[in-house]
Motif scaffolding. Structure first.
Motif, PDB file in Angstrom:
ATOM      1  N   MET A 203       0.827  -1.211   0.000  1.00  0.00           N
ATOM      2  CA  MET A 203       0.000   0.000   0.000  1.00  0.00           C
ATOM      3  C   MET A 203       0.862   1.261   0.000  1.00  0.00           C
ATOM      4  SD  MET A 203      -2.837   1.191   2.818  1.00  0.00           S
ATOM      5  CE  MET A 203      -1.668   1.131   4.157  1.00  0.00           C
ATOM      6  N   TYR A 204       1.923   1.256   0.805  1.00  0.00           N
ATOM      7  CA  TYR A 204       2.746   2.451   0.922  1.00  0.00           C
ATOM      8  C   TYR A 204       3.530   2.733  -0.352  1.00  0.00           C
ATOM      9  CZ  TYR A 204       1.523   2.484   5.849  1.00  0.00           C
ATOM     10  OH  TYR A 204       0.825   2.540   7.014  1.00  0.00           O
ATOM     11  N   TRP A 205       3.956   1.662  -1.056  1.00  0.00           N
ATOM     12  CA  TRP A 205       4.660   1.884  -2.319  1.00  0.00           C
ATOM     13  C   TRP A 205       3.739   2.506  -3.365  1.00  0.00           C
ATOM     14  CZ3 TRP A 205       9.526   2.375  -2.201  1.00  0.00           C
ATOM     15  CH2 TRP A 205      10.312   1.613  -1.338  1.00  0.00           C
ATOM     16  N   GLU A 206       2.441   2.281  -3.233  1.00  0.00           N
ATOM     17  CA  GLU A 206       1.496   2.928  -4.150  1.00  0.00           C
ATOM     18  C   GLU A 206       1.510   4.441  -3.961  1.00  0.00           C
ATOM     19  OE1 GLU A 206      -1.303   3.078  -7.220  1.00  0.00           O
ATOM     20  OE2 GLU A 206       0.024   1.457  -6.521  1.00  0.00           O
ATOM     21  N   PHE A 207       1.697   4.895  -2.730  1.00  0.00           N
ATOM     22  CA  PHE A 207       1.842   6.333  -2.482  1.00  0.00           C
ATOM     23  C   PHE A 207       3.083   6.873  -3.177  1.00  0.00           C
ATOM     24  CE2 PHE A 207      -0.741   5.339   1.397  1.00  0.00           C
ATOM     25  CZ  PHE A 207      -1.817   6.155   1.084  1.00  0.00           C
ATOM     26  N   SER A 208       4.162   6.084  -3.159  1.00  0.00           N
ATOM     27  CA  SER A 208       5.387   6.505  -3.855  1.00  0.00           C
ATOM     28  C   SER A 208       5.142   6.626  -5.350  1.00  0.00           C
ATOM     29  CB  SER A 208       6.518   5.496  -3.588  1.00  0.00           C
ATOM     30  OG  SER A 208       6.826   5.418  -2.219  1.00  0.00           O
ATOM     31  N   ARG A 209       4.439   5.651  -5.911  1.00  0.00           N
ATOM     32  CA  ARG A 209       4.167   5.672  -7.354  1.00  0.00           C
ATOM     33  C   ARG A 209       3.312   6.876  -7.729  1.00  0.00           C
ATOM     34  NH1 ARG A 209       0.573   3.833 -11.205  1.00  0.00           N
ATOM     35  NH2 ARG A 209      -0.962   3.242  -9.624  1.00  0.00           N
ATOM     36  N   LYS A 210       2.277   7.139  -6.954  1.00  0.00           N
ATOM     37  CA  LYS A 210       1.403   8.280  -7.234  1.00  0.00           C
ATOM     38  C   LYS A 210       2.157   9.602  -7.089  1.00  0.00           C
ATOM     39  CE  LYS A 210      -2.539   6.176  -8.045  1.00  0.00           C
ATOM     40  NZ  LYS A 210      -3.180   6.270  -9.384  1.00  0.00           N
TER      41      LYS A 210
ATOM     42  N   MET B 260      -9.103  13.867   7.697  1.00  0.00           N
ATOM     43  CA  MET B 260      -9.318  12.770   6.756  1.00  0.00           C
ATOM     44  C   MET B 260      -8.155  11.781   6.790  1.00  0.00           C
ATOM     45  SD  MET B 260     -12.255  13.354   5.652  1.00  0.00           S
ATOM     46  CE  MET B 260     -12.265  12.007   4.467  1.00  0.00           C
ATOM     47  N   GLU B 261      -6.945  12.312   6.986  1.00  0.00           N
ATOM     48  CA  GLU B 261      -5.779  11.430   7.075  1.00  0.00           C
ATOM     49  C   GLU B 261      -5.900  10.498   8.284  1.00  0.00           C
ATOM     50  OE1 GLU B 261      -3.422  11.192   4.925  1.00  0.00           O
ATOM     51  OE2 GLU B 261      -3.517  13.028   3.745  1.00  0.00           O
ATOM     52  N   LEU B 262      -6.430  11.024   9.374  1.00  0.00           N
ATOM     53  CA  LEU B 262      -6.564  10.227  10.589  1.00  0.00           C
ATOM     54  C   LEU B 262      -7.609   9.125  10.451  1.00  0.00           C
ATOM     55  CD1 LEU B 262      -6.393  13.104  13.226  1.00  0.00           C
ATOM     56  CD2 LEU B 262      -4.655  11.370  12.815  1.00  0.00           C
ATOM     57  N   LEU B 263      -8.571   9.329   9.548  1.00  0.00           N
ATOM     58  CA  LEU B 263      -9.633   8.342   9.366  1.00  0.00           C
ATOM     59  C   LEU B 263      -9.222   7.189   8.460  1.00  0.00           C
ATOM     60  CD1 LEU B 263     -12.719  10.721   8.892  1.00  0.00           C
ATOM     61  CD2 LEU B 263     -12.190   9.314  10.893  1.00  0.00           C
ATOM     62  N   ARG B 264      -8.154   7.372   7.704  1.00  0.00           N
ATOM     63  CA  ARG B 264      -7.766   6.368   6.725  1.00  0.00           C
ATOM     64  C   ARG B 264      -6.903   5.273   7.368  1.00  0.00           C
ATOM     65  NH1 ARG B 264      -6.713  11.173   2.404  1.00  0.00           N
ATOM     66  NH2 ARG B 264      -8.863  11.313   1.646  1.00  0.00           N
ATOM     67  N   PRO B 265      -6.958   4.062   6.794  1.00  0.00           N
ATOM     68  CA  PRO B 265      -6.301   2.903   7.444  1.00  0.00           C
ATOM     69  C   PRO B 265      -4.812   2.799   7.152  1.00  0.00           C
ATOM     70  CG  PRO B 265      -7.434   2.179   5.477  1.00  0.00           C
ATOM     71  CD  PRO B 265      -7.738   3.659   5.610  1.00  0.00           C
ATOM     72  N   TYR B 266      -4.065   3.845   7.460  1.00  0.00           N
ATOM     73  CA  TYR B 266      -2.611   3.775   7.322  1.00  0.00           C
ATOM     74  C   TYR B 266      -1.976   4.686   8.348  1.00  0.00           C
ATOM     75  CZ  TYR B 266      -3.611   7.865   4.316  1.00  0.00           C
ATOM     76  OH  TYR B 266      -4.078   9.065   3.811  1.00  0.00           O
ATOM     77  N   ASP B 267      -0.692   4.497   8.508  1.00  0.00           N
ATOM     78  CA  ASP B 267       0.075   5.301   9.446  1.00  0.00           C
ATOM     79  C   ASP B 267       0.516   6.584   8.736  1.00  0.00           C
ATOM     80  OD1 ASP B 267       1.668   5.432  12.081  1.00  0.00           O
ATOM     81  OD2 ASP B 267       3.215   5.736  10.560  1.00  0.00           O
ATOM     82  N   TYR B 268       0.085   7.743   9.231  1.00  0.00           N
ATOM     83  CA  TYR B 268       0.330   9.006   8.530  1.00  0.00           C
ATOM     84  C   TYR B 268       1.817   9.324   8.370  1.00  0.00           C
ATOM     85  CZ  TYR B 268       0.287  13.993   7.474  1.00  0.00           C
ATOM     86  OH  TYR B 268       0.518  15.220   6.896  1.00  0.00           O
ATOM     87  N   PRO B 269       2.657   9.235   9.412  1.00  0.00           N
ATOM     88  CA  PRO B 269       4.089   9.507   9.207  1.00  0.00           C
ATOM     89  C   PRO B 269       4.726   8.592   8.167  1.00  0.00           C
ATOM     90  CG  PRO B 269       3.571   9.548  11.544  1.00  0.00           C
ATOM     91  CD  PRO B 269       2.354   9.024  10.845  1.00  0.00           C
ATOM     92  N   LEU B 270       4.327   7.317   8.154  1.00  0.00           N
ATOM     93  CA  LEU B 270       4.883   6.387   7.179  1.00  0.00           C
ATOM     94  C   LEU B 270       4.382   6.718   5.776  1.00  0.00           C
ATOM     95  CD1 LEU B 270       6.818   4.012   7.194  1.00  0.00           C
ATOM     96  CD2 LEU B 270       4.854   2.474   7.409  1.00  0.00           C
ATOM     97  N   ARG B 271       3.116   7.113   5.680  1.00  0.00           N
ATOM     98  CA  ARG B 271       2.555   7.501   4.384  1.00  0.00           C
ATOM     99  C   ARG B 271       3.293   8.711   3.821  1.00  0.00           C
ATOM    100  NH1 ARG B 271       0.319  11.699   1.460  1.00  0.00           N
ATOM    101  NH2 ARG B 271      -1.105  12.332   3.102  1.00  0.00           N
ATOM    102  N   MET B 272       3.598   9.695   4.682  1.00  0.00           N
ATOM    103  CA  MET B 272       4.342  10.878   4.259  1.00  0.00           C
ATOM    104  C   MET B 272       5.728  10.498   3.752  1.00  0.00           C
ATOM    105  SD  MET B 272       2.602  13.730   4.673  1.00  0.00           S
ATOM    106  CE  MET B 272       3.807  15.010   4.970  1.00  0.00           C
TER     107      MET B 272
END
Length: 262
Positions: free
Chosen positions: A1-8, A90-102
């Motif tokens: 999931m987190y690598w998808e953030f990198s791709r986007k 909205m970030e807090l409601l989503r199923p991921y860790d915000y610092p890691l997503r950043m």
């Protein structure tokens, strides 16, 4: 999931190619500025404080390259803006860790900037200019490890400062303190060996020198042997400390959401 953030994030950065060109132009301008400043400071001397001008030129080039990579990530003001507008909820409601997503989002934008700006520009400059380069695979490897540790350390410190906006909302003063500390104590502009004794000692006790000064010094061969290993261990120690601080601040911040005006 987190690598998808990198791709986007990579795709989003690719959509703004003009911004990449502006970054390249600004890098060239800064390189010329610092190159002429240090050329004037050396005043035709071969070495100053035991450091040759070729080594100093290599230090300037790799320092600017690393600063460009760091600058491609998410700035402090963007985190502050998300808190101010309420988007952070909205970030807090989503199923991921915000610092890691950043962090993974930053990986994508950094990868695009590295491939399109850093690699071609600095590869050409190091090829054309007579500068000091790592002389062995071991030195290259230690530099890469140190540069990655320095980036992760800066990320932890910067995001921690950014999370202060949960309590302060307006963090302009905090940003000024952070960027001033980075500029002065990290060795990104002036290597620590040119500092007065007391200031060099102070900088040595702070975490900021582990961000730029250590990898830069490894790159030009000023940091070798046991001193190199100790410097890497220091980077790891600071990274562990500030990652723990980041997780603690995030734990407290995620329980305190105040949206200005709503």
């Amino acid at each position: 999931m987190y690598w998808e953030f990198s791709r986007k994030s990579f795709q989003r950065a690719a959509a703004y190619r003009f911004d990449a060109w502006i970054r390249v132009i600004s890098n060239i301008m800064l390189l010329f500025m610092w190159g002429f400043i240090w050329y004037g400071l050396y005043g035709g001397q071969d070495t100053v404080e035991g450091v040759s001008f070729e080594a100093m030129l290599g230090y300037i080039l790799i320092s600017q390259a690393l600063q460009g990579i760091h600058g491609a990530g998410t700035p402090l003001w963007e985190i502050q803006e998300r808190v101010r507008t309420g988007d952070i909820a909205m970030e807090l409601l989503r199923p991921y860790d915000y610092p890691l997503r950043m962090l993974f989002s930053d990986f994508g934008s950094i990868a695009f900037y590295f491939l399109t700006a850093i690699l071609p520009l600095y590869g050409l400059l190091f090829y054309l200019l007579d500068t000091t380069l790592p002389s062995s695979l071991y030195q290259w490897s230690m530099f890469v490890v140190s540069a990655v540790l320095g980036y992760l350390l800066r990320y932890c410190i910067e995001l921690t400062f950014g999370l202060f906006s949960f309590w302060l909302v307006e963090t302009g003063g905090v940003e000024d303190i952070f960027y001033f500390s980075i500029s002065l104590f990290s060795g990104s502009v002036i290597p620590l060996w040119f500092f007065p004794g007391w200031l060099a000692t102070l900088a040595g006790w702070l975490p900021f020198q582990a961000i730029f000064f250590v990898p830069n010094s490894i790159f030009i061969g000023e940091l070798t042997g046991q001193a190199l290993i100790h410097a890497l261990l220091g980077q790891v120690m600071w990274l562990i400390v500030f990652y723990a601080v980041l997780r603690y601040v995030w734990l407290k911040a995620s329980r305190k959401v105040v949206v200005q005006g709503g």
